[in-house]
Design a protein around this motif. Structure first.
Motif, mmCIF file in Angstrom:
data_model
loop_
_atom_site.group_PDB
_atom_site.id
_atom_site.type_symbol
_atom_site.label_atom_id
_atom_site.label_comp_id
_atom_site.label_asym_id
_atom_site.label_seq_id
_atom_site.Cartn_x
_atom_site.Cartn_y
_atom_site.Cartn_z
ATOM 1 N N LEU A 6 0.864 -1.180 0.000
ATOM 2 C CA LEU A 6 0.000 0.000 0.000
ATOM 3 C C LEU A 6 0.900 1.229 0.000
ATOM 4 N N THR A 7 0.757 2.082 -1.021
ATOM 5 C CA THR A 7 1.603 3.268 -1.148
ATOM 6 C C THR A 7 0.734 4.516 -1.144
ATOM 7 N N ALA A 8 1.105 5.493 -0.317
ATOM 8 C CA ALA A 8 0.345 6.745 -0.226
ATOM 9 C C ALA A 8 0.572 7.584 -1.480
ATOM 10 N N LEU A 9 -0.523 8.017 -2.087
ATOM 11 C CA LEU A 9 -0.471 8.960 -3.207
ATOM 12 C C LEU A 9 -0.759 10.369 -2.708
ATOM 13 N N SER A 10 -1.584 10.448 -1.650
ATOM 14 C CA SER A 10 -1.908 11.707 -0.967
ATOM 15 C C SER A 10 -2.324 11.326 0.443
ATOM 16 N N SER A 11 -2.802 12.285 1.234
ATOM 17 C CA SER A 11 -3.210 11.949 2.603
ATOM 18 C C SER A 11 -4.456 11.071 2.639
ATOM 19 N N ALA A 12 -5.235 11.034 1.553
ATOM 20 C CA ALA A 12 -6.477 10.261 1.556
ATOM 21 C C ALA A 12 -6.528 9.174 0.476
ATOM 22 N N THR A 13 -5.545 9.125 -0.406
ATOM 23 C CA THR A 13 -5.557 8.168 -1.511
ATOM 24 C C THR A 13 -4.290 7.324 -1.486
ATOM 25 N N PHE A 14 -4.472 6.019 -1.692
ATOM 26 C CA PHE A 14 -3.376 5.061 -1.673
ATOM 27 C C PHE A 14 -3.435 4.205 -2.928
ATOM 28 N N LEU A 15 -2.332 3.541 -3.240
ATOM 29 C CA LEU A 15 -2.277 2.612 -4.360
ATOM 30 C C LEU A 15 -2.029 1.220 -3.788
#
Length: 131
Positions: free
Chosen positions: A80-89
């Motif tokens: 799980l990788t953070a793309l922003s404070s509320a969105t992950f990949l």
């Protein structure tokens, strides 16, 4: 779970909790129901037995969430990788039984948000926002 493994997991999670977490993974169903793992690094690898992440120039960008008691989880199951404070990949790491996001098996890296559920093995995790 062996006592030594329990304390190792506890210490790893306690040190992670000391940092400012913007999200967490909560075990909602499975052998470790109720366990909460604060997300304090850019990437979290999830599995039964993950090698310690390499540290780059003192920056800790990767952490491990280890779930030893669910034998249906691969050693290195997903990431799980953070793309922003509320969105992950969410990315499956070629696990044996696959990774599901909100009940649908993923075949490629897939965006996810707070409130989504991730199922690996016999364990369901919920991605939660903090604060």
């Amino acid at each position: 779970m062996e006592t030594e493994d329990f304390f190792k997991d506890y210490l790893e999670e306690s040190s992670a909790a000391g940092s400012k977490a913007t999200a967490s993974l909560e075990v909602r169903n499975g052998p470790e129901d109720g366990r909460i793992f604060p997300i304090v690094t850019e990437t979290v690898r999830i599995g039964r037995q993950i090698p310690e992440p390499e540290r780059m120039q003192g920056a800790e960008t990767v952490s491990n969430f280890i779930i030893r008691s669910d034998k249906a989880i691969s050693r290195e199951h997903c990431e799980l990788t953070a793309l922003s404070s509320a969105t992950f990949l969410l990315k499956d790491l070629d696990s044996r039984f696959g990774t599901e996001l909100n009940g649908v098996r993923i075949a490629a890296p897939t965006p996810c948000r707070h409130g989504d559920t991730i199922t690996i093995g016999d364990t369901t995790l919920m991605l939660r926002g903090e604060g």
